[in-house]
Each structure stands twice: as structure tokens, then as C-alpha cells.
Design a protein around this motif. Structure first.
Motif, PDB file in Angstrom:
ATOM      1  N   LYS A 187       0.826  -1.203   0.000  1.00 30.33           N
ATOM      2  CA  LYS A 187       0.000   0.000   0.000  1.00 30.33           C
ATOM      3  C   LYS A 187       0.863   1.258   0.000  1.00 30.33           C
ATOM      4  CE  LYS A 187      -4.364  -1.465   2.067  1.00 30.33           C
ATOM      5  NZ  LYS A 187      -5.337  -1.185   3.154  1.00 30.33           N
ATOM      6  N   ARG A 188       1.903   1.238   0.833  1.00 32.70           N
ATOM      7  CA  ARG A 188       2.788   2.402   0.897  1.00 32.70           C
ATOM      8  C   ARG A 188       3.498   2.604  -0.440  1.00 32.70           C
ATOM      9  NH1 ARG A 188       8.201   3.287   2.317  1.00 32.70           N
ATOM     10  NH2 ARG A 188       8.575   5.354   3.217  1.00 32.70           N
ATOM     11  N   ARG A 190       2.391   1.678  -3.401  1.00 28.54           N
ATOM     12  CA  ARG A 190       1.429   2.209  -4.369  1.00 28.54           C
ATOM     13  C   ARG A 190       1.175   3.693  -4.132  1.00 28.54           C
ATOM     14  NH1 ARG A 190      -1.217  -2.885  -3.656  1.00 28.54           N
ATOM     15  NH2 ARG A 190      -2.604  -1.957  -2.087  1.00 28.54           N
ATOM     16  N   LYS A 191       1.134   4.077  -2.850  1.00 25.77           N
ATOM     17  CA  LYS A 191       0.925   5.487  -2.538  1.00 25.77           C
ATOM     18  C   LYS A 191       2.087   6.336  -3.034  1.00 25.77           C
ATOM     19  CE  LYS A 191      -0.076   8.619   1.302  1.00 25.77           C
ATOM     20  NZ  LYS A 191      -0.288   8.725   2.779  1.00 25.77           N
ATOM     21  N   LEU A 192       3.312   5.797  -2.872  1.00 21.81           N
ATOM     22  CA  LEU A 192       4.479   6.545  -3.344  1.00 21.81           C
ATOM     23  C   LEU A 192       4.501   6.663  -4.865  1.00 21.81           C
ATOM     24  CD1 LEU A 192       7.252   5.123  -0.994  1.00 21.81           C
ATOM     25  CD2 LEU A 192       6.189   7.385  -0.891  1.00 21.81           C
ATOM     26  N   VAL A 194       1.771   7.026  -6.733  1.00 24.02           N
ATOM     27  CA  VAL A 194       0.629   7.821  -7.194  1.00 24.02           C
ATOM     28  C   VAL A 194       1.012   9.298  -7.080  1.00 24.02           C
ATOM     29  CG1 VAL A 194      -1.743   8.494  -6.702  1.00 24.02           C
ATOM     30  CG2 VAL A 194      -1.077   6.100  -6.574  1.00 24.02           C
ATOM     31  N   SER A 196       0.578  12.290  -5.955  1.00 23.27           N
ATOM     32  CA  SER A 196      -0.255  13.050  -5.024  1.00 23.27           C
ATOM     33  C   SER A 196       0.464  14.252  -4.431  1.00 23.27           C
ATOM     34  CB  SER A 196      -0.713  12.127  -3.880  1.00 23.27           C
ATOM     35  OG  SER A 196       0.415  11.556  -3.230  1.00 23.27           O
ATOM     36  N   ALA A 239       5.635  11.800  -7.723  1.00 23.28           N
ATOM     37  CA  ALA A 239       5.679  10.420  -7.234  1.00 23.28           C
ATOM     38  C   ALA A 239       6.937   9.770  -7.777  1.00 23.28           C
ATOM     39  CB  ALA A 239       4.433   9.647  -7.654  1.00 23.28           C
ATOM     40  N   HIS A 260       5.077   5.886 -13.797  1.00 27.53           N
ATOM     41  CA  HIS A 260       4.883   5.408 -12.424  1.00 27.53           C
ATOM     42  C   HIS A 260       4.332   3.982 -12.382  1.00 27.53           C
ATOM     43  CE1 HIS A 260       5.558   9.555 -11.178  1.00 27.53           C
ATOM     44  NE2 HIS A 260       4.666   9.925 -12.085  1.00 27.53           N
ATOM     45  N   ARG A 284       9.917  10.001  -5.011  1.00 26.50           N
ATOM     46  CA  ARG A 284       8.927  11.036  -4.724  1.00 26.50           C
ATOM     47  C   ARG A 284       9.607  12.240  -4.080  1.00 26.50           C
ATOM     48  NH1 ARG A 284       3.357  11.189  -3.074  1.00 26.50           N
ATOM     49  NH2 ARG A 284       2.993  12.636  -1.352  1.00 26.50           N
ATOM     50  N   PHE A 318      -5.718  13.416  -8.076  1.00 21.55           N
ATOM     51  CA  PHE A 318      -4.590  12.701  -7.490  1.00 21.55           C
ATOM     52  C   PHE A 318      -3.887  13.516  -6.417  1.00 21.55           C
ATOM     53  CE2 PHE A 318      -5.244  11.020 -11.712  1.00 21.55           C
ATOM     54  CZ  PHE A 318      -5.090   9.656 -11.566  1.00 21.55           C
ATOM     55  N   ASP A 320      -3.076  16.143  -3.315  1.00 25.61           N
ATOM     56  CA  ASP A 320      -3.669  16.382  -2.003  1.00 25.61           C
ATOM     57  C   ASP A 320      -4.657  17.554  -2.093  1.00 25.61           C
ATOM     58  OD1 ASP A 320      -3.579  17.855   0.794  1.00 25.61           O
ATOM     59  OD2 ASP A 320      -2.897  15.795   1.149  1.00 25.61           O
TER      60      ASP A 320
END
Length: 328
Positions: A187-188, A190-192, A194, A196, A239, A260, A284, A318, A320
Motif C-alpha cells: 500500500k505504501r 502504491r501510494k508513493l 501515485v 499526489s 511520485a 509510475h 517522490r 490525485f 492532495d
């Protein structure tokens, strides 16, 4: 030392002379023989009498060794009780650990079938629970726990069985935590990957969608976000990813494109300087370029795009929310 040996039938007496060293050796030999004789009598006679129940000797032996046996039994009981209490404390800690593991598993997005597979006890690795320990189905009836204090002293066999069960359960919890850690890392990651993070620390000037083209004046689709900024303002990767292009394009000027994964690409246009090259692996927030006015542009700014399988997406979905809230 002089020893005089006489006999009524002998006409004369015999004298034996012993030196001090000979006397010491003789005394030592006699003492050793007495000790050997007493040990033999004890082990052969008294212990055999106690085992076989001889009428007179057996009660005497039991009276002599009773205190020693009781003391030894009391010591063993106390140690077994202490070990059982320690096992109970470990069980209570394991119950709390299992509760934490379930919460962490939920955060990691583990499916119920994954948890059931982790809780299954293979017959060849985990022993069956003893009768005085109910199965784990009590978890469905509410939280339970606390140290286990037995009413009577458990046997060594019971302790070994409980310890083996604790070992098997701890191995299962360890595997579950490893799986949860893996899912959380995914999850982390994938977050990195994306986009955002805001590429520049500036408010958005022009958003995604239809607008009047600033050069032709005709309605046209704006495929990204414009961040007005002074020339040379640092541009950071939204990212982590791989640089697939760092070159001049007709419409975007000096441009950087970052892949990405999963068909997701970000584009940074109208820059004045590019600090990476194609094939670079970036993370990122890494500095990749500086703002400028190259290409089809009316002033210094960053044109930021997000493409999914080649189709432009609204970058505001995407980024914040605090970034798009700074729009002019």
C-alpha cells in the motif's frame, strides 16, 4: 609405631614397625573400605528393601528418606507451579498480540479467508489442545484473557503440551504479521507511485477542463494544471518512477515525462532546465527540473499533466486537496 603380635602357641612374639607415612596410607585404605561398604549396604540392602517392602528394613528406610523425598517433591511442585504461571502469562500476552494482529490485519486489507488460513492448525505441526483449555472459538464470544493459575500442579507432560501449543500459535501470529507487513508495504509503495505531491509550491492558476486558449482565444481543452511561478522555481517529482522522456516537445517546450507503472504517467512542461535524463530512477519529491517559459506558453509556469494509458486525467483527483485549495 610398633605393633606386637603374640599367640599362645608361638614360642616368641612378632613385632611390626609402621612408619608415619605407612600409617596414613593404612588409615586411608581402611576409611575407603568403610565408605565403600556403607555405600554398598545402602544401595543394595536399604534401597532394595524400600522397593520390595521388606518387613523390618523397609519402614526404617522410609522414615530416613521420607523428609528428603517430601522436600524434593515440594521443590518440583513449586517449580511446576511457577512454570504453569509463566505459561499463563505468555498465553495472556499472546491473546493481546492476537487482538493487535487482527486490527493490523484489517488496516492492511487482509481478507477473512487469509486470516482463517493463518488460524488453521495443521495436524502435523500443532498438537491438539488439552481438555482443560477450550478452543479458540471463545474469541467470538468476546475478549478474554489473563494469566492462567492452575488449581492443582500440572504435570510435566501438560506443560510440554501447552508450551508446544504456544510455540505453534506464536509461529502463526508471526506469519500473519509478516503478511500484514507485506500488504502495508504494498500500500505504501502504491501510494508513493501515485502522483499526489504538488510538483511546485505554488497555487494552481488554471485548472483541468475547457477554457479559452490563451494564445488563439478559442475554446479548447486544457489537459493539465498550470502553476504560475518565477523562472527557475524547483520542480519536484509528484511520485516515484522512471524517467521515460527528457527532451523538447513542440507544444510543451522542454519537458520531463515520468512513468509510475500501471499505465500512469506524469508530464512536466515549459521548463527552463531538466536535471534528469531518460532511464533515471527517481523518488517522490526529487528535484527533476526548474520552471520556465519554453514551448507554447505566454509566461513562466509549470504545466503538469497526469495520463492514464495515454488519456489525460484531472491531476486534481490525485493531488492532495490542500494543493488544489490554493487555486487562484
Amino acid at each position: 609405631m610398633h605393633i606386637l603380635i603374640t599367640h599362645g602357641r608361638l614360642a616368641r612374639a612378632r613385632a611390626v614397625h609402621l612408619r608415619p607415612l605407612q600409617l596414613v596410607l593404612f588409615g586411608t585404605a581402611v576409611l575407603f573400605m568403610l565408605l565403600l561398604l556403607s555405600g554398598t549396604v545402602y544401595h543394595v540392602v536399604f534401597l532394595k528393601a524400600a522397593r520390595e517392602g521388606w518387613p523390618v528394613v523397609s519402614p526404617i528406610v522410609r522414615l530416613v528418606v521420607r523428609d528428603e523425598i517430601e522436600q524434593r517433591d515440594r521443590y518440583m511442585r513449586e517449580n511446576l507451579d511457577a512454570m504453569a504461571q509463566k505459561v499463563g502469562e505468555v498465553q495472556a500476552k499472546l491473546v493481546r498480540l492476537e487482538a493487535v494482529g487482527e486490527r493490523v490485519s484489517g488496516l492492511a486489507g487482509l481478507k477473512p479467508e487469509d486470516l482463517r488460513a493463518a488460524d488453521d492448525e495443521p495436524a502435523h505441526t500443532a498438537p491438539r489442545r488439552p481438555a482443560d483449555h477450550p478452543p479458540a472459538k471463545a474469541a467470538a464470544e468476546g475478549g478474554r484473557g489473563g494469566p492462567y493459575v492452575p488449581v492443582h500442579s500440572p504435570s510435566l507432560l501438560q506443560l510440554n503440551r501447552w508450551i508446544a501449543q504456544l510455540d505453534a500459535r506464536s509461529d502463526q501470529r508471526s506469519d500473519l504479521f509478516t503478511l500484514a507487513e507485506s500488504r502495508l508495504s504494498e500500500k505504501r509503495l502504491r501510494k508513493l507511485l501515485v502522483p499526489s505531491m504538488a510538483p511546485v509550491d505554488r497555487p494552481v492558476g488554471s485548472g483541468f477542463g475547457f477554457r479559452d486558449d490563451p494564445i488563439s482565444g478559442r475554446p479548447a481543452l486544457h489537459t493539465g494544471l498550470d502553476f504560475p511561478a518565477d523562472p527557475g522555481t524547483p520542480i519536484h517529482a509528484a511520485a516515484g518512477g522512471v524517467v521515460i522522456s527528457a527532451e523538447t516537445q513542440q507544444a510543451y517546450g522542454l519537458t520531463v515525462e515520468v512513468d509510475h507503472g500501471s499505465g500512469l504517467v506524469t508530464r512536466y512542461g515549459h521548463t527552463s532546465a531538466v536535471l534528469v535524463k531518460a532511464g533515471d530512477l527517481i523518488k517522490r519529491g526529487q528535484l527533476i527540473a526548474r520552471t520556465g517559459n519554453s514551448g507554447r506558453s505566454t509566461g513562466p509556469h509549470l504545466h503538469f499533466e497526469v495520463l492514464l494509458d495515454g488519456a489525460p486525467q484531472n491531476p486534481a483527483r490525485f493531488l492532495d486537496p490542500s494543493v488544489t485549495a490554493k487555486s487562484r
